[in-house]
Design an enzyme around this catalytic site. Structure first.
Site, PDB file in Angstrom:
ATOM      1  CB  SER A 130      -0.872  -0.037   1.149  1.00 29.07           C
ATOM      2  OG  SER A 130      -1.957   1.040   1.106  1.00 29.07           O
TER       3      SER A 130
ATOM      4  CG  ASP B 175      -6.178  -3.041  -4.299  1.00 26.65           C
ATOM      5  OD1 ASP B 175      -7.107  -2.458  -3.700  1.00 26.65           O
ATOM      6  OD2 ASP B 175      -5.118  -2.662  -4.330  1.00 26.65           O
TER       7      ASP B 175
ATOM      8  CG  HIS C  72      -4.743  -2.574  -0.758  1.00 25.01           C
ATOM      9  ND1 HIS C  72      -4.354  -1.971  -1.724  1.00 25.01           N
ATOM     10  CD2 HIS C  72      -4.412  -2.104   0.593  1.00 25.01           C
ATOM     11  CE1 HIS C  72      -3.789  -1.002  -1.092  1.00 25.01           C
ATOM     12  NE2 HIS C  72      -3.697  -1.160   0.198  1.00 25.01           N
TER      13      HIS C  72
END
Length: 482
Positions: free
Chosen positions: A163, A399, A459
């Protein structure tokens, strides 16, 4: 002078011998402590280290960070690839058969200061955090770890994260390379980095979100085409045009209460009742600087969902109430993790010596910090790193927040030589040989950059596909892949 123990750690470091909620012994050497990140300001980063279960004297050292900004790397340990996963009851933990310390010595660092148990003696630091300072602190903290554990000096070392780790990892890696070149000690034998669903390039990342929504039927093709026209072919550059802004907001709201980090899942623990209970007009400050003017710029919430306030804004806009003050990562069942790490007996077992900077106690993501994103693109760092280290960029393909379409578009901007075109990668699972995802390889100056998708992952890849993630990780650090 600090007295050094025979096995390398100092009296500052805490040997973890037992954990509440665990049945049986820990089974590996594990240490916690506070690493010095900045002596002048008195910044210290909390860490949790696990020796490798395979060959601790030979296996590489891997430093892991989660994203946010403001999210704890203990969340990565407790829910993704750590040796111990926190169960839903928040009271017990389970051994993870796919823990990454099965093949590496892994170091989880909570950063920047203000996150988790990390702190600064200069408390105004919490309101003045940014990419430059975070990279410097991580570099210093890693070298402090090597000073305390000299058996890892010269050992192959990797940085890894996901991320917003897409910013943390390359910037820290370059800080380390520069520090090595200037003679900073101890020397870090950095050989590679791994970035999962990482923030890479604002333009490419943002412009990929509406197409991702179209391709996965989250908005209609007709509405996408209308939006493409309203945004004049560039969603990011023209996001503040009234017609374009309306398209982005309406598209965001049209998704409903799904999990954008794993689009085929709902988001029940971010339900409206919970939102209404926790709503407040306050939210974490996160600034993005224009690379030319160095002034803050306005970014649409749809393009900021990787920041834990962005999803709050989206749901708030949809339901017409004030966004909540995010103190946890959205759409992740993390209250059990927070419950576990807030326990006094757990903190005692981990050698925690002081209260958290967050007055609410330990949270998987904190709301007390103000953080400025200095770099709108990380591509220059990749270009500088490629002559020195190997790079693996992996992407869970369900994601939407930081999706593989945008990551590929960003990588293509580097204009690298493609050495292996799109193909499948496979691994042996309990069901037999399966397709783990797809792979592209690039090269520059003899070093490689590999892009990998992980099929069916979101994600946080190891959370959804722990077996695929472990296979990918093991083969990368062993040099048998990518």
């Amino acid at each position: 002078m600090m007295m050094r123990c025979v096995n390398g750690q100092t009296a500052q470091d805490h040997l973890v011998t037992q954990l509440p909620g665990l049945s049986g012994n820990i089974g590996v050497k594990s240490y916690t402590g506070y690493l010095l990140a900045n002596a002048t300001r008195g910044r210290y980063l909390f860490y949790w280290f696990f020796e490798s279960m395979r060959n601790p004297s030979q296996d590489p050292l891997v430093m892991w960070t989660n994203g946010g900004p403001g999210c704890s790397s203990l969340g990565g340990e407790a829910s993704e690839h750590g040796l111990f996963l926190v169960n839903a009851d928040g009271a017990t933990i389970t051994r993870n058969p796919y823990s990454w310390n099965r093949v590496s010595n892994i170091l989880y660092i909570e950063q920047p200061v203000g996150v988790g148990f990390s702190y600064s003696n200069s408390t105004d630091d919490y309101q003045n955090l940014n990419d430059v300072q975070a990279a410097s602190d991580m570099n210093n903290a890693l070298r402090d770890f090597l000073t305390r554990f000299p058996q890892f000096i010269g050992r192959e070392t990797y940085l890894a994260g996901e991320s917003y780790g897409g910013v943390y990892v390359p910037t820290t890696a370059y800080n380390i390379v520069e520090g090595n070149g200037k003679g900073q000690q101890p020397y870090v034998n950095l050989v590679g980095i791994l970035v999962g669903n990482g923030v890479t390039d604002a333009e490419a990342d943002s412009n990929s979100i509406p197409p991702m929504m179209k391709y996965h039927s989250l908005i209609s093709i007709k509405y996408y085409e209308e939006g493409y026209k309203a945004c004049q072919g560039d969603f990011y550059a023209n996001q503040n045009l009234p017609a374009c802004q309306k398209f982005l907001t309406d598209s965001s709201n049209a998704m409903g209460n799904i999990n954008p980090y794993y689009i085929y899942d709902s988001c029940p623990w971010l339900g409206i009742n919970l939102q209404q209970k926790l709503k407040t007009t306050q939210e974490m400050t996160f600034q993005v600087l224009d690379p030319k003017t160095q002034q803050p710029v306005k970014i649409h919430p749809l393009f900021q969902m990787y920041k834990h306030g962005g999803w709050s804004k989206r749901v708030a806009n949809e339901r017409n109430f004030a966004p909540r003050f995010e103190t946890d990562a959205p759409c992740v069942p993390n209250q059990s993790i927070a419950k576990y790490f807030r326990r006094l007996d757990v903190q005692q077992a981990l050698g925690v010596r002081r209260k958290t900077a967050d007055p609410n106690g330990w949270n998987i993501c904190t709301g007390i910090i103000n953080y400025t994103q200095v770099y709108s693109t990380i591509l220059p760092f990749y270009a500088k790193l490629l002559p020195h280290i190997r790079i693996l960029v992996y992407s869970g393909d369900t994601d939407m927040v930081v999706n593989g379409l945008g990551t590929q578009a960003a990588i293509d901007k580097l204009q690298l030589q493609e050495t292996s075109s799109w193909r499948t990668w496979e691994f042996d699972s309990a069901l037999g040989t399966v397709v783990g995802g797809y792979i592209r390889k690039f090269e520059k100056s003899g070093k490689g950059l590999t892009f990998i998708t992980v099929r069916g992952a979101g994600h946080m890849v190891p959370l959804v596909k722990p077996d695929s993630a472990f296979y990918m990780f093991k083969n990368f650090i062993d040099g048998t892949c990518c």
